[in-house]
Each structure stands twice: as structure tokens, then as C-alpha cells.
Design a protein around this motif. Structure first.
Motif, PDB file in Angstrom:
ATOM      1  N   ALA A  46       0.831  -1.209   0.000  1.00  0.00           N
ATOM      2  CA  ALA A  46       0.000   0.000   0.000  1.00  0.00           C
ATOM      3  C   ALA A  46       0.864   1.258   0.000  1.00  0.00           C
ATOM      4  O   ALA A  46       0.625   2.188  -0.782  1.00  0.00           O
ATOM      5  N   SER A  47       1.902   1.289   0.855  1.00  0.00           N
ATOM      6  CA  SER A  47       2.736   2.498   0.890  1.00  0.00           C
ATOM      7  C   SER A  47       3.551   2.617  -0.393  1.00  0.00           C
ATOM      8  O   SER A  47       3.762   3.725  -0.899  1.00  0.00           O
ATOM      9  N   ALA A  48       3.969   1.478  -0.960  1.00  0.00           N
ATOM     10  CA  ALA A  48       4.727   1.518  -2.223  1.00  0.00           C
ATOM     11  C   ALA A  48       3.856   2.029  -3.367  1.00  0.00           C
ATOM     12  O   ALA A  48       4.308   2.834  -4.195  1.00  0.00           O
ATOM     13  N   ILE A  49       2.600   1.593  -3.407  1.00  0.00           N
ATOM     14  CA  ILE A  49       1.672   2.068  -4.458  1.00  0.00           C
ATOM     15  C   ILE A  49       1.485   3.587  -4.342  1.00  0.00           C
ATOM     16  O   ILE A  49       1.512   4.313  -5.333  1.00  0.00           O
ATOM     17  N   ALA A  50       1.317   4.066  -3.112  1.00  0.00           N
ATOM     18  CA  ALA A  50       1.086   5.506  -2.902  1.00  0.00           C
ATOM     19  C   ALA A  50       2.301   6.329  -3.322  1.00  0.00           C
ATOM     20  O   ALA A  50       2.172   7.362  -3.979  1.00  0.00           O
ATOM     21  N   ILE A  51       3.494   5.852  -2.958  1.00  0.00           N
ATOM     22  CA  ILE A  51       4.711   6.607  -3.300  1.00  0.00           C
ATOM     23  C   ILE A  51       4.948   6.578  -4.816  1.00  0.00           C
ATOM     24  O   ILE A  51       5.317   7.586  -5.414  1.00  0.00           O
ATOM     25  N   GLN A  52       4.653   5.427  -5.425  1.00  0.00           N
ATOM     26  CA  GLN A  52       4.806   5.326  -6.878  1.00  0.00           C
ATOM     27  C   GLN A  52       3.866   6.306  -7.596  1.00  0.00           C
ATOM     28  O   GLN A  52       4.251   6.975  -8.545  1.00  0.00           O
ATOM     29  N   ARG A  56       5.049  10.500  -9.535  1.00  0.00           N
ATOM     30  CA  ARG A  56       4.828  10.955 -10.923  1.00  0.00           C
ATOM     31  C   ARG A  56       4.661  12.465 -11.017  1.00  0.00           C
ATOM     32  O   ARG A  56       4.777  13.041 -12.089  1.00  0.00           O
ATOM     33  N   VAL A  57       4.364  13.141  -9.896  1.00  0.00           N
ATOM     34  CA  VAL A  57       4.225  14.603  -9.954  1.00  0.00           C
ATOM     35  C   VAL A  57       5.504  15.303  -9.472  1.00  0.00           C
ATOM     36  O   VAL A  57       5.481  16.503  -9.209  1.00  0.00           O
ATOM     37  N   ASP A  58       6.617  14.567  -9.389  1.00  0.00           N
ATOM     38  CA  ASP A  58       7.898  15.184  -9.048  1.00  0.00           C
ATOM     39  C   ASP A  58       8.471  15.812 -10.327  1.00  0.00           C
ATOM     40  O   ASP A  58       9.466  15.349 -10.880  1.00  0.00           O
ATOM     41  N   ILE A  59       7.782  16.848 -10.789  1.00  0.00           N
ATOM     42  CA  ILE A  59       8.115  17.490 -12.075  1.00  0.00           C
ATOM     43  C   ILE A  59       7.950  18.999 -11.919  1.00  0.00           C
ATOM     44  O   ILE A  59       7.373  19.461 -10.935  1.00  0.00           O
ATOM     45  N   PRO A  68      -3.977  20.594  -8.089  1.00  0.00           N
ATOM     46  CA  PRO A  68      -4.571  19.603  -9.010  1.00  0.00           C
ATOM     47  C   PRO A  68      -3.665  18.385  -9.229  1.00  0.00           C
ATOM     48  O   PRO A  68      -4.155  17.251  -9.298  1.00  0.00           O
ATOM     49  N   ALA A  69      -2.347  18.607  -9.303  1.00  0.00           N
ATOM     50  CA  ALA A  69      -1.418  17.479  -9.501  1.00  0.00           C
ATOM     51  C   ALA A  69      -1.454  16.545  -8.295  1.00  0.00           C
ATOM     52  O   ALA A  69      -1.514  15.318  -8.446  1.00  0.00           O
ATOM     53  N   LEU A  70      -1.445  17.127  -7.084  1.00  0.00           N
ATOM     54  CA  LEU A  70      -1.491  16.297  -5.874  1.00  0.00           C
ATOM     55  C   LEU A  70      -2.808  15.530  -5.791  1.00  0.00           C
ATOM     56  O   LEU A  70      -2.833  14.342  -5.461  1.00  0.00           O
ATOM     57  N   ARG A  71      -3.898  16.222  -6.093  1.00  0.00           N
ATOM     58  CA  ARG A  71      -5.218  15.585  -6.082  1.00  0.00           C
ATOM     59  C   ARG A  71      -5.254  14.373  -7.010  1.00  0.00           C
ATOM     60  O   ARG A  71      -5.731  13.292  -6.632  1.00  0.00           O
ATOM     61  N   GLY A  72      -4.749  14.570  -8.229  1.00  0.00           N
ATOM     62  CA  GLY A  72      -4.721  13.491  -9.219  1.00  0.00           C
ATOM     63  C   GLY A  72      -3.894  12.316  -8.721  1.00  0.00           C
ATOM     64  O   GLY A  72      -4.267  11.149  -8.895  1.00  0.00           O
ATOM     65  N   ALA A  73      -2.772  12.626  -8.066  1.00  0.00           N
ATOM     66  CA  ALA A  73      -1.885  11.571  -7.585  1.00  0.00           C
ATOM     67  C   ALA A  73      -2.525  10.800  -6.430  1.00  0.00           C
ATOM     68  O   ALA A  73      -2.386   9.573  -6.345  1.00  0.00           O
ATOM     69  N   SER A  78      -5.214   5.854  -4.629  1.00  0.00           N
ATOM     70  CA  SER A  78      -6.414   5.189  -4.124  1.00  0.00           C
ATOM     71  C   SER A  78      -6.891   4.122  -5.117  1.00  0.00           C
ATOM     72  O   SER A  78      -7.222   2.995  -4.723  1.00  0.00           O
ATOM     73  N   ALA A  79      -6.890   4.471  -6.400  1.00  0.00           N
ATOM     74  CA  ALA A  79      -7.309   3.514  -7.435  1.00  0.00           C
ATOM     75  C   ALA A  79      -6.348   2.322  -7.488  1.00  0.00           C
ATOM     76  O   ALA A  79      -6.777   1.173  -7.653  1.00  0.00           O
TER      77      ALA A  79
END
Ligand code: CA
Length: 241
Positions: A46-52, A56-59, A68-73, A78-79
Motif C-alpha cells: 500500500a505504501s509503495a503504491i502511494a509513493i509510486q 509521478r508529480v515530481d516534475i 490539481p497534480a497532488l489531487r490526481g496523484a 487510491s485507485a
């Protein structure tokens, strides 16, 4: 000159737990701590999925794109957890906290996303402030005036979280702040904040200018306090780049 984020991270299983269900990301633009929960390997997953998902927003992003980027992540995390549970029902109930901080490309804004009982603190002008609010049962009791913050520290139910990323509907907190040169951020899992007092955190963050040394020292303090849980620490400075 542009303000930049410079960070160091340390994660340690502690002295009691056999594994480390915390996960961490400390990149150019993004910091994140996730503390997984769930039996067997599910908490790690679970923690690995969340960090992965959050990594993706480390840009480079403009100010207005941070939340919006954090929300999407967070939605993607969650998905991802929902899919992992659907794949293997024995993972039912697994979840993770997530506390993340993202700075814009221009260094003029930071945004935070927060779910659970990991924490973000800001040291500014020598004063330490807890910026995130724990999603916990004891925090709710404190907010309602039922117990004092001091009583919360040793409360028998302090480990009960009121929300985590588990693939179900959640209400994460999103915050925006203006960074200042000299700001020092601390992101940590409860393996640090449950055993090291806030005044000790403040003193340590103030007295170790080197981020890596500071992060190591904080982990050390948690280990000396018995290290009952996994300990994850990110120390980050806002500096002119
Ligand atoms: Ca923990």
C-alpha cells in the motif's frame, strides 16, 4: 534567484518490527512519506503504491498546477490500492497514510496533500509548527476538548486513524503556502512523532545545519526512545538555487 527544495531522507525499521512498511520519496520538487498498514505484505504494498503514484508529480509545475497534480496523484494511489485489493481479497483493509509536499518550478508556492497520521512540520524563524492535522481518533477528542494535547500523547487509542488511503472515498487535506528562504520542513511517519517530543524535534532541526546529519539524528532519537515502530524522516531546506 529562485527558491529550491533540497532534501535528505532516512527510513529505519526500528527495533521491534521485522519489516519496514513506511515508504519515502525525496526528489527535486516533491517530498512524500507513506506509512502502510495491513497484515503480512499488504502494508508494504500500500505504501509503495502511494509513493509510486505521487512520485509521478515530481516534475516542474506552475503554482496553480500544484494542488490539481497532488489531487490526481492521491486519486491514482487510491485507485491503485483498490485494484490491488480486487486482485487479491486477502489484502482487504490494507491502506496507507500519505503526506506530500510539492514546490512549484518558480519556487513561489508549496502545496501539501495529507491523509492519515504522518506529519509535516515547518521550522521558520526558530519556531516549529505542525502544519498537518492528524486524521486520528485522539486528534478528534482534542478538537472536541474531551482530552488535552498532553493526554493525547499517551492515549491508549492514539494509533486509531480516522482515514487512510484504502481505495475508498476519503477527504484529504490540501494546503498551499508561500516558501521563504531558510524554511526547514520535516515530513515524518508516526514512528518519529509518537516517541520524540515536539520541543526535541525543534531543537534538533535548529542545531543540525546538515540535512542528512539532522535526519539521521532524528532517527537516532526515535531508536533511543525504543524504536517501537518504523521511522521515516525527510528534512528539507528552502534555499536559493
Ligand atoms: Ca507507523
Amino acid at each position: 534567484m529562485t527558491l529550491m527544495l533540497r532534501s535528505a531522507a532516512v527510513s529505519d525499521p526500528g527495533l521491534i518490527r521485522s519489516g519496514n512498511q513506511d515508504a519515502v520519496h525525496a526528489g527535486s520538487w516533491l517530498l512524500a512519506v507513506a506509512d502502510g498498514m495491513g497484515g503480512m505484505a499488504a502494508g508494504d504494498l500500500a505504501s509503495a503504491i502511494a509513493i509510486q503514484a505521487i512520485a509521478r508529480v515530481d516534475i516542474e509545475l506552475p503554482d496553480e498546477a500544484l494542488v490539481p497534480a497532488l489531487r490526481g496523484a492521491v486519486e491514482a494511489a487510491s485507485a491503485g490500492i483498490r485494484d490491488a485489493v480486487a486482485e487479491d481479497p486477502s489484502r482487504q483493509g490494507m491502506g496507507t497514510t500519505l503526506t506530500a509536499l510539492l514546490i512549484s518550478a518558480t519556487g513561489t508556492r508549496v502545496a501539501l496533500a495529507h491523509v492519515g497520521d504522518s506529519r509535516a512540520y515547518l521550522l521558520r524563524d526558530g519556531a516549529l509548527r505542525q502544519v498537518t492535522r492528524d486524521d486520528t481518533f485522539v486528534q478528534m477528542l482534542v478538537d472536541e476538548g474531551v482530552i488535552t494535547p498532553e493526554q493525547a500523547i499517551n492515549h491508549p487509542r492514539r494509533a486509531v486513524v480516522t482515514q487512510a488511503i484504502q481505495g475508498e472515498r476519503i477527504d484529504p487535506a490540501y494546503l498551499v503556502a508561500e516558501p521563504r528562504q531558510g524554511d526547514r520542513w520535516l515530513l515524518c511517519s508516526d514512528g518519529l512523532s509518537n516517541v520524540v517530543r515536539a520541543d526535541t524535534l525543534a531543537a534538533t532541526l535548529s542545531s543540525y545545519p546538515d540535512r542528512q546529519d539532522c535526519a539521521k539524528r532524528l532517527v537516532d532519537l526515535a531508536l533511543r526512545a525504543g524504536g517501537p515502530d518504523n521511522i521515516t524522516v525527510v528534512v528539507a531546506d528552502i534555499e536559493e538555487g
